[in-house]
Design a protein around this motif. Structure first.
Motif, PDB file in Angstrom:
ATOM      1  N   THR A 134       0.961  -0.859   0.145  1.00 42.49           N
ATOM      2  CA  THR A 134      -0.150   0.071  -0.059  1.00 42.49           C
ATOM      3  C   THR A 134       0.977   1.267   0.093  1.00 42.49           C
ATOM      4  O   THR A 134       2.150   0.991   0.618  1.00 42.49           O
ATOM      5  CB  THR A 134      -0.900   0.079   1.338  1.00 42.49           C
ATOM      6  OG1 THR A 134       0.028   0.390   2.460  1.00 42.49           O
ATOM      7  CG2 THR A 134      -1.650  -1.232   1.239  1.00 42.49           C
ATOM      8  N   PHE A 136       0.415   5.862   0.275  1.00 42.19           N
ATOM      9  CA  PHE A 136      -0.284   7.094   0.669  1.00 42.19           C
ATOM     10  C   PHE A 136      -1.027   7.499  -0.754  1.00 42.19           C
ATOM     11  O   PHE A 136      -0.182   8.021  -1.455  1.00 42.19           O
ATOM     12  CB  PHE A 136       0.372   8.045   1.435  1.00 42.19           C
ATOM     13  CG  PHE A 136      -0.290   9.188   1.905  1.00 42.19           C
ATOM     14  CD1 PHE A 136      -1.272   9.081   2.419  1.00 42.19           C
ATOM     15  CD2 PHE A 136       0.152  10.503   1.503  1.00 42.19           C
ATOM     16  CE1 PHE A 136      -2.163  10.202   3.051  1.00 42.19           C
ATOM     17  CE2 PHE A 136      -0.539  11.601   1.750  1.00 42.19           C
ATOM     18  CZ  PHE A 136      -1.817  11.336   2.553  1.00 42.19           C
ATOM     19  N   GLU A 164      -3.889   2.279  -2.716  1.00 44.90           N
ATOM     20  CA  GLU A 164      -3.584   3.476  -2.136  1.00 44.90           C
ATOM     21  C   GLU A 164      -4.511   3.873  -1.158  1.00 44.90           C
ATOM     22  O   GLU A 164      -5.903   3.631  -1.309  1.00 44.90           O
ATOM     23  CB  GLU A 164      -3.759   4.516  -3.381  1.00 44.90           C
ATOM     24  CG  GLU A 164      -2.963   4.098  -4.590  1.00 44.90           C
ATOM     25  CD  GLU A 164      -2.573   5.063  -5.664  1.00 44.90           C
ATOM     26  OE1 GLU A 164      -2.848   6.357  -5.337  1.00 44.90           O
ATOM     27  OE2 GLU A 164      -1.956   4.832  -6.739  1.00 44.90           O
ATOM     28  N   GLU A 169      -4.681   5.500   7.651  1.00 44.25           N
ATOM     29  CA  GLU A 169      -3.787   4.603   7.437  1.00 44.25           C
ATOM     30  C   GLU A 169      -2.440   4.509   7.223  1.00 44.25           C
ATOM     31  O   GLU A 169      -1.684   3.887   7.632  1.00 44.25           O
ATOM     32  CB  GLU A 169      -4.365   3.295   6.298  1.00 44.25           C
ATOM     33  CG  GLU A 169      -5.832   2.904   6.774  1.00 44.25           C
ATOM     34  CD  GLU A 169      -6.919   3.786   6.337  1.00 44.25           C
ATOM     35  OE1 GLU A 169      -6.593   4.578   5.444  1.00 44.25           O
ATOM     36  OE2 GLU A 169      -8.033   3.626   6.538  1.00 44.25           O
ATOM     37  N   ASN A 170      -2.152   5.509   6.070  1.00 46.97           N
ATOM     38  CA  ASN A 170      -0.822   5.565   5.733  1.00 46.97           C
ATOM     39  C   ASN A 170      -0.047   7.070   5.732  1.00 46.97           C
ATOM     40  O   ASN A 170       0.525   7.378   4.924  1.00 46.97           O
ATOM     41  CB  ASN A 170      -0.890   5.209   4.073  1.00 46.97           C
ATOM     42  CG  ASN A 170      -1.004   3.565   3.851  1.00 46.97           C
ATOM     43  OD1 ASN A 170      -1.124   3.024   4.878  1.00 46.97           O
ATOM     44  ND2 ASN A 170      -0.343   3.115   2.843  1.00 46.97           N
ATOM     45  N   CYS A 183       3.182   6.595   4.542  1.00 48.71           N
ATOM     46  CA  CYS A 183       3.922   5.038   4.914  1.00 48.71           C
ATOM     47  C   CYS A 183       3.540   4.218   3.763  1.00 48.71           C
ATOM     48  O   CYS A 183       2.590   4.540   2.768  1.00 48.71           O
ATOM     49  CB  CYS A 183       3.002   4.599   6.006  1.00 48.71           C
ATOM     50  SG  CYS A 183       2.898   5.642   7.524  1.00 48.71           S
ATOM     51  N   SER A 184       4.345   3.208   3.634  1.00 47.68           N
ATOM     52  CA  SER A 184       3.865   1.878   2.779  1.00 47.68           C
ATOM     53  C   SER A 184       3.573   0.722   3.864  1.00 47.68           C
ATOM     54  O   SER A 184       4.610   0.585   4.538  1.00 47.68           O
ATOM     55  CB  SER A 184       5.015   1.699   1.775  1.00 47.68           C
ATOM     56  OG  SER A 184       4.730   2.513   0.706  1.00 47.68           O
ATOM     57  N   GLU A 185       2.836  -0.117   3.335  1.00 51.46           N
ATOM     58  CA  GLU A 185       2.559  -1.350   4.344  1.00 51.46           C
ATOM     59  C   GLU A 185       2.561  -2.423   3.216  1.00 51.46           C
ATOM     60  O   GLU A 185       2.193  -2.629   2.098  1.00 51.46           O
ATOM     61  CB  GLU A 185       1.320  -1.340   4.864  1.00 51.46           C
ATOM     62  CG  GLU A 185       1.384  -0.281   5.941  1.00 51.46           C
ATOM     63  CD  GLU A 185      -0.258  -0.095   6.718  1.00 51.46           C
ATOM     64  OE1 GLU A 185      -0.265   0.423   7.575  1.00 51.46           O
ATOM     65  OE2 GLU A 185      -1.192  -0.732   5.918  1.00 51.46           O
ATOM     66  N   GLU A 213      -1.715  -7.143   7.869  1.00 50.63           N
ATOM     67  CA  GLU A 213      -0.661  -6.182   7.694  1.00 50.63           C
ATOM     68  C   GLU A 213       0.617  -6.755   8.688  1.00 50.63           C
ATOM     69  O   GLU A 213       0.526  -7.278   9.728  1.00 50.63           O
ATOM     70  CB  GLU A 213      -0.983  -4.573   8.428  1.00 50.63           C
ATOM     71  CG  GLU A 213       0.280  -3.697   8.388  1.00 50.63           C
ATOM     72  CD  GLU A 213       0.089  -2.682   9.396  1.00 50.63           C
ATOM     73  OE1 GLU A 213      -1.083  -2.015   9.361  1.00 50.63           O
ATOM     74  OE2 GLU A 213       1.150  -2.207   9.624  1.00 50.63           O
ATOM     75  N   ASN A 216       5.098  -2.286   8.292  1.00 50.57           N
ATOM     76  CA  ASN A 216       4.746  -0.836   7.917  1.00 50.57           C
ATOM     77  C   ASN A 216       6.009  -0.038   7.743  1.00 50.57           C
ATOM     78  O   ASN A 216       7.100  -0.042   8.674  1.00 50.57           O
ATOM     79  CB  ASN A 216       4.247  -0.116   9.238  1.00 50.57           C
ATOM     80  CG  ASN A 216       3.381   1.311   8.918  1.00 50.57           C
ATOM     81  OD1 ASN A 216       3.724   1.828   8.048  1.00 50.57           O
ATOM     82  ND2 ASN A 216       2.828   1.684   9.781  1.00 50.57           N
TER      83      ASN A 216
END
Ligand code: ATP
Ligand code: MG
Length: 912
Positions: A134, A136, A164, A169-170, A183-185, A213, A216
């Protein structure tokens, strides 16, 4: 595919090894108690220990680091406590694996590292078609993370697998202001079996439990200012976090699709097996017992780790959260098998399983003792508060089936009180209500809980005030104060780097001004590690003109010393001055500090190695030391400790200081206080040598304080008190050097005077005083006997004074020289003598009135002795009462006694 199944321990090691191979320094986990950060309840992420490094306030000797960090998310901002047991992927205690770049590599490398580690068959070997990334998506005027998208693509992730997500979340931020970024997960598809909702075919990102998840990656690239504007950071940083338990479950799921829970991994299975044995419950039956077993296993880990990091169960702050965790485990154990002592049995299993990775857990029985005490206390809580609950519910239960049945509601406020103050679990309360057909007032309970939360938050916020003035945080980014206090108590040519008055920077101050002053180097010791700050003076470089009085010094931020001063002359930034500490005071402090180390070693020698420092104060006039130990230290042990320390002083051992890397220091046997955060390089190790010991030293500790050169400099060591400060924590205080000598002289003088008074030798004083107090007791006893004899001899005279009131013989008399016991005997004798009648006696002695009244048995139906003395006692300012045949009272007003005694006849007459 992976060729062999990685254990939980392998997963941890694989991560750390991968990043070491890529130039990262392996850094030890910091304590769960974030001592350097009062704004945080527990360490809850790998980045916590690097916060100041990210902020540029603390320099580290590396720019890439990797850790496996102990985390607890059971309070504060991240709170997963209520989730635990009911999801497959949340714990209160877990390990967060992380890699960090401090202004060095950024997104490109971080993404490539992550993908290689997770997918390469040489590492975790997760098939690429089971993963989702994922990024942002861009929201609220923060741009989409285009770079991350492109790097994921470039690494080989198909566009169809990159999703995205928004701010919630991000996007990560350290606080309302400061570092933040997208962030990227990475998420793993555990397969349809893992869906809590029974989805056979849901798509990512469904939150039914199927997609987990695992990692992160946070890209710190902005600094948010107080106006809300995002300014690019000159040196963007990387902070990542992967849950060890989740990657272990992922790897397990690859070889067995029926296993999809963190609790299936070998990090938990041995614990669950053990909990099964203890409770007789079976795991995997799909009943409520499963959640209980998971909770017991999880909370046993959290309790073990928290206690080993120095948290003790209590009613506030961190201790309260620990208590909640322990009680939750105990409650679930109770559900499975009432009365089972589950935690004390689980702790050794956790130690066995985890102490290779976390040696601080040790084998010590100390943790078990603390747990045993809490377990016991909870059992008592259950016994006493369940009773209270039943008292509350009984009248409500009685309404059931009557027309008022609708009023059978247990008020939430009352229930919350039982829950909060007595620690009675909510489940217990709700269950009991259900059993008795009383409605539980959920809304009222939650309201009370919310109020309590707000109160708790408000009190925790207090800690924010300790945040240093921005003047210091800015300054600390540039340099650190050089400590010149280790070898000398004076240093010349110290440059004034900053002056702070009322939190603001100033260029100059005048005579009479109070301020805080930062120097590039100083001979003034700043308060730390329990050692108090020096006081002293600033002089001109020639040390002839006094410039300021120094009242103390402290570290507003790591590495920076602020001197609290009152200026005697004008001082300006850039001035070069001499710093001189009060040398005599310093000498006292040094003696006490070295003595503290000697005593710590002696305590461990005499009481056992479970003794751990829990707090320490090193002041000029005394030292204080708190340590873990479960009973009082008996006089023989105290004597032996004192003796050992003085033996070391007499053999005049050498004290040396080395600066070593932390790991080397610990490997050499140095004691570290793990609650503390030590910098990763340059730890000071203070060694007190011992030629006779096979280890070559008597004591070795990590310590930043000042010490004497040889133990002989301490002169003399004397313990003065030993007491308890908390459950499992003892406190000793001691004195050394001059104060110890002075105390000896004072005591010697007292004994000398006693000997002179008694006219005997000093060595005979102790025996003589014992003899004298024995004689005194003997004499007092004799005196009492004589008094009662004398009192009894008055029987005939007194009996003759009795009058007849109506048909009853009544005697009221004041007697002298009789204590309570003889009064009682006298009343008995007079009752016998009269055969039938009332006797009331009064006596005044030492400003106090004693009254006693006796009624012969044949009259107790008509007259009550207790009521008679009660009426009398009122007249002499007192109170009392008793049986119908015999009663006593006291009073203060001796002057009214005669009058009161004279009124007895009338009182009796009225009562007849
Ligand atoms: P989730 O949404 O699953 O609760 P999170 O967003 O709170 O996770 P982060 O704060 O990003 O998680 O933490 C980084 C990693 O730590 C997560 O990817 C996850 O692997 C792990 N993690 C977070 N919370 C827990 C927990 N309570 N128990 C176990 N592992 C956790
Ligand atoms: Mg997250």
């Amino acid at each position: 595919m992976t060729t062999k199944l990685l254990s939980g321990n392998d997963c941890r090691e694989t991560f750390l090894r991968f990043f070491e191979k890529h130039g990262h320094t392996r850094v030890r986990s910091s304590s769960l108690v974030p001592l350097g950060d009062p704004t945080l309840l527990f360490t809850n992420a790998g980045m916590n220990q690097f916060k100041n490094t990210f902020l540029g306030l603390e320099q580290r000797p590396y720019t890439r680091a990797t850790t496996s960090q102990k985390c607890v998310r059971a309070g504060g901002k991240h709170n997963d406590l209520e989730n635990v047991g009911f999801t497959n992927r949340h714990h209160t205690f877990f390990e967060m694996l992380g890699n960090f770049s401090f202004g060095e590599y950024f997104k490109k490398e971080a993404i490539a590292f992550a993908w290689e580690l997770v997918t390469s068959p040489d590492w975790y070997g997760v098939p690429k078609d089971r993963l989702y990334a994922t990024i942002f998506k861009g929201e609220e005027s923060v741009p989409r993370d285009v770079d991350a998208y492109n790097y994921w693509l470039a690494t080989g992730v198909p566009a169809s697998r990159i999703f995205e997500l928004g701010i919630k979340e991000n996007f990560w931020a350290m606080g309302d202001t400061g570092p933040c970024g997208p962030c990227s997960e990475l998420h793993y598809d555990m397969g349809p079996a893992a869906s809590d909702d029974g989805h056979a075919d849901c798509k990512f990102p469904c939150d039914c439990g199927r997609y987990v998840e695992i990692w992160n990656l946070v890209f710190m690239q902005f600094n948010r200012d107080s106006g809300g504007t995002l300014n690019p950071l000159p040196k963007p940083c990387v902070d990542t976090g992967m849950g060890l338990e989740r990657i272990a479950a992922t790897v397990l799921n690859l070889s067995d699709p029926a296993k999809f829970s963190n609790y299936d991994s070998d990090l938990f299975q041995p614990l669950i097996r053990h909990a099964e044995e203890l409770t007789g419950a079976k795991y995997g039956s799909g009943t409520r017992a499963d959640a209980s077993l998971r909770i017991i296993a999880d909370h046993a880990r959290a309790s073990t780790f928290l206690i080993s990091d120095g948290v003790l169960p209590s009613n506030e702050g961190r201790g309260y959260v620990l208590r909640k965790i322990m009680r939750r485990a105990l409650r679930h154990a109770h559900l499975l098998k009432p009365g089972v002592a589950v935690l004390t049995e689980m702790i050794p299993q956790v130690q066995k399983l985890m102490s290779a990775a976390y040696p601080e857990l040790g084998q010590s029985s100390q943790i078990i003792r603390i747990v045993a005490e809490e377990q016991d206390r909870f059992r008592r809580v259950l016994e006493s508060s369940l009773e209270k609950l039943e008292d509350d519910l009984r009248p409500l239960a009685a309404l059931a089936g009557t027309p008022q049945a609708k009023d059978a509601v247990y008020p939430g406020e009352k229930a919350f009180k039982l829950y909060d103050t007595y620690g009675l679990p909510r489940d217990f309360i709700e269950d009991s209500c259900r059993d008795l057909r009383v409605r539980f007032d959920t809304a009222g309970f939650e309201r009370a809980m919310e109020e309590q939360r707000t109160r708790a938050k408000a009190s925790w916020k207090g800690a924010h005030k300790q945040v240093a003035s921005p003047v210091y945080t800015k300054l600390a980014a540039a340099f650190r104060t050089e400590p010149d206090f280790y070898f000398e108590s004076a240093a010349r040519d110290c440059r004034i780097e900053a002056i702070v008055t009322k939190g603001e920077a100033a260029n100059e101050i005048k005579a009479g001004d109070e301020a805080e002053v930062v120097l590039d180097r100083t001979a003034i010791y700043a308060e730390s590690g329990g050692q108090v700050a020096d006081v002293g003076r600033f002089y001109d470089n020639g040390e002839s003109l006094e410039l300021a009085e120094v009242r103390g010094a402290y570290y507003p931020v790591a590495g920076l010393i602020a001197h609290k001063i009152v200026a005697k002359e004008t001082l300006g930034v850039g001035d070069r001055i001499a710093t001189v500490a009060d040398g005599e005071r310093r000498a006292h402090i040094k003696r006490n500090h070295t003595a503290t180390h000697l005593m710590h070693a002696a305590l461990r020698n005499v009481l056992g190695t479970h003794v751990k420092q829990a707090g320490s104060l090193v002041a000029p006039d005394h030292l204080r030391f708190d340590f873990s130990h479960f009973r009082n230290v008996d006089p023989a042990e105290l004597r032996e400790i004192e003796q050992q320390v003085n033996d070391q002083i007499l053999s005049n051992q050498e004290i040396s200081t080395d600066i070593l890397p932390l790991d080397e220091a610990l490997a050499s046997g140095a004691l570290a206080f793990f609650g503390d955060r030590y910098p990763e390089s340059n730890v000071r190790v203070v060694t007190i040598s011992d030629r006779h010991s096979s280890r070559g030293f008597y004591s070795k500790e990590l310590c930043g304080g000042t010490h004497v050169k040889r133990t002989g400099d301490i002169g003399l060591f004397k313990l003065v008190t030993e007491q308890s400060v908390a459950s499992g924590v003892r406190r000793v205080q001691a004195i050394t050097g001059v104060p110890a000598l002075e105390q000896y002289q004072t005591l010697k003088r007292i004994v000398g005077n006693l000997a002179a008074t008694l006219n005997i030798g000093e060595d005979k004083v102790e025996a003589r005083v014992a003899e004298l107090s024995e004689q005194l007791a003997e004499l007092q006893k004799k005196l009492r006997q004589e008094q009662s004899k004398a009192a009894l001899s008055q029987v005939d005279d007194l009996a003759a004074q009795a009058r007849t009131v109506k048909d009853v013989r009544v005697l009221s008399a004041r007697v002298t020289g009789a204590d309570r016991e003889s009064l009682r005997q006298l009343v008995d004798a007079l009752r016998q003598k009269l055969g039938s009648g009332v006797v009331v006696l009064g006596a005044a002695d030492d400003g106090k009135v004693s009254l006693i009244s006796g009624v012969t048995k044949d009259l107790t139906a008509r007259l009550h002795a207790g009521k008679i003395v009660q009426a009398l006692a009122k007249q002499v300012g007192g109170s009392g009462g008793g049986r119908p045949d015999l009663a006593e009272a006291g009073g203060k007003d001796t002057n009214s006694l005669d009058k009161a005694m004279g009124g007895v006849y009338e009182i009796v007459e009225q009562m007849l």
